[in-house]
Scaffold this motif. Structure first.
Motif, PDB file in Angstrom:
ATOM      1  N   GLU A  23     -14.245  -3.233  35.575  1.00  0.00           N
ATOM      2  CA  GLU A  23     -13.419  -1.964  36.098  1.00  0.00           C
ATOM      3  C   GLU A  23     -13.647  -1.119  34.908  1.00  0.00           C
ATOM      4  O   GLU A  23     -12.578   0.156  35.841  1.00  0.00           O
ATOM      5  CB  GLU A  23     -12.412  -2.815  36.368  1.00  0.00           C
ATOM      6  N   ILE A  24     -13.023  -1.388  33.743  1.00  0.00           N
ATOM      7  CA  ILE A  24     -12.595  -0.058  32.765  1.00  0.00           C
ATOM      8  C   ILE A  24     -13.363   0.562  32.275  1.00  0.00           C
ATOM      9  O   ILE A  24     -13.168   1.339  30.677  1.00  0.00           O
ATOM     10  CB  ILE A  24     -11.347  -0.654  31.720  1.00  0.00           C
ATOM     11  N   ASN A  58     -12.208  -9.576  35.303  1.00  0.00           N
ATOM     12  CA  ASN A  58     -11.206  -8.383  36.099  1.00  0.00           C
ATOM     13  C   ASN A  58     -10.391  -8.909  37.261  1.00  0.00           C
ATOM     14  O   ASN A  58      -9.405  -7.950  37.739  1.00  0.00           O
ATOM     15  CB  ASN A  58     -12.546  -7.311  37.565  1.00  0.00           C
ATOM     16  N   ASP A  59     -10.215  -9.506  38.332  1.00  0.00           N
ATOM     17  CA  ASP A  59      -9.083 -10.323  38.646  1.00  0.00           C
ATOM     18  C   ASP A  59      -7.847 -10.648  37.717  1.00  0.00           C
ATOM     19  O   ASP A  59      -6.615 -10.476  38.112  1.00  0.00           O
ATOM     20  CB  ASP A  59      -9.847 -11.635  39.315  1.00  0.00           C
ATOM     21  N   ASP A  61      -7.244  -9.175  34.397  1.00  0.00           N
ATOM     22  CA  ASP A  61      -7.652  -8.287  33.813  1.00  0.00           C
ATOM     23  C   ASP A  61      -7.343  -9.016  32.340  1.00  0.00           C
ATOM     24  O   ASP A  61      -6.483  -8.146  31.846  1.00  0.00           O
ATOM     25  CB  ASP A  61      -6.169  -7.456  34.290  1.00  0.00           C
ATOM     26  N   ASP A  82      -5.243  -7.307  27.603  1.00  0.00           N
ATOM     27  CA  ASP A  82      -4.853  -7.524  28.624  1.00  0.00           C
ATOM     28  C   ASP A  82      -4.838  -5.857  29.087  1.00  0.00           C
ATOM     29  O   ASP A  82      -4.397  -5.375  28.007  1.00  0.00           O
ATOM     30  CB  ASP A  82      -4.163  -8.320  28.997  1.00  0.00           C
ATOM     31  N   TRP A  83      -4.836  -5.647  30.626  1.00  0.00           N
ATOM     32  CA  TRP A  83      -5.097  -4.314  31.221  1.00  0.00           C
ATOM     33  C   TRP A  83      -4.530  -4.637  32.630  1.00  0.00           C
ATOM     34  O   TRP A  83      -4.087  -6.061  33.422  1.00  0.00           O
ATOM     35  CB  TRP A  83      -6.012  -3.596  31.403  1.00  0.00           C
ATOM     36  N   PHE A  84      -3.352  -3.346  33.242  1.00  0.00           N
ATOM     37  CA  PHE A  84      -3.196  -3.653  34.376  1.00  0.00           C
ATOM     38  C   PHE A  84      -2.705  -1.791  34.575  1.00  0.00           C
ATOM     39  O   PHE A  84      -2.690  -1.204  33.930  1.00  0.00           O
ATOM     40  CB  PHE A  84      -2.401  -4.414  34.657  1.00  0.00           C
ATOM     41  N   ASP A  85      -3.384  -1.658  36.655  1.00  0.00           N
ATOM     42  CA  ASP A  85      -2.976  -0.117  36.731  1.00  0.00           C
ATOM     43  C   ASP A  85      -1.962  -0.315  37.372  1.00  0.00           C
ATOM     44  O   ASP A  85      -1.414  -0.951  38.736  1.00  0.00           O
ATOM     45  CB  ASP A  85      -4.231   0.027  37.610  1.00  0.00           C
ATOM     46  N   LEU A  90      -3.389   3.765  33.522  1.00  0.00           N
ATOM     47  CA  LEU A  90      -3.776   2.224  33.157  1.00  0.00           C
ATOM     48  C   LEU A  90      -2.799   1.719  31.986  1.00  0.00           C
ATOM     49  O   LEU A  90      -2.611   2.851  30.754  1.00  0.00           O
ATOM     50  CB  LEU A  90      -5.521   2.385  32.969  1.00  0.00           C
ATOM     51  N   PHE A  92      -2.691  -1.277  28.410  1.00  0.00           N
ATOM     52  CA  PHE A  92      -3.462  -1.921  28.077  1.00  0.00           C
ATOM     53  C   PHE A  92      -2.425  -2.886  26.786  1.00  0.00           C
ATOM     54  O   PHE A  92      -2.474  -2.466  26.178  1.00  0.00           O
ATOM     55  CB  PHE A  92      -4.722  -1.807  27.490  1.00  0.00           C
TER      56      PHE A  92
END
Length: 133
Positions: A23-24, A58-59, A61, A82-85, A90, A92
């Motif tokens: 997704e990124i 993606n779930d 992240d 690791d990432w999060f919106d 965004l 990471f």
């Protein structure tokens, strides 16, 4: 929620809890002046090198990648990103950068997103990414 134009060219790169596209995927600049290019199978960072994505979720992240053999730091070792919106931003964290094996990188605890601007990424801030054209 940010949306990126995902692409997944190789089914082997699309593993983990979510078997859809990463997704990124995209081109980004970070809050330190660096450029990031994320494809279905690599993450390239200015000054850090290339990371070959082997799995992602993606779930949850995160993704796991092997550091390129030509990277100046930790060649051929393993990383966890690791990432999060956060709605309009965004973030990471490279929570592992020198894991001995893919399994070790996968076993690395996820970074803490509760205060990304100051802590949560090994005691440091997370990196903020902004999509670039």
């Amino acid at each position: 929620m940010l949306r990126f134009a995902p692409i997944c060219l190789f089914a082997l790169a699309c593993t983990g809890g979510d078997t859809s596209d990463l997704e990124i995927v995209g081109s980004f600049s970070d809050n330190f002046g660096g450029a990031h290019t994320i494809t279905a199978d690599t993450w390239t960072m200015d000054g850090a090198g290339v990371f070959h994505i082997t799995t992602f979720d993606n779930d949850a992240d995160f993704l796991i990648a092997q550091n390129d053999a030509n990277n100046e730091y930790n060649p051929d070792l393993w990383s966890r990103m690791d990432w999060f919106d956060a709605g309009t931003t965004l973030w990471f964290c490279q929570s592992a950068f020198d894991a001995a094996t893919e399994a070790d990188a996968l076993a690395t605890a996820a970074a803490d997103p509760s205060d990304p601007a100051t802590t949560g990424c090994g005691g440091f801030s997370w990196t903020q990414l902004t999509a670039t054209p």
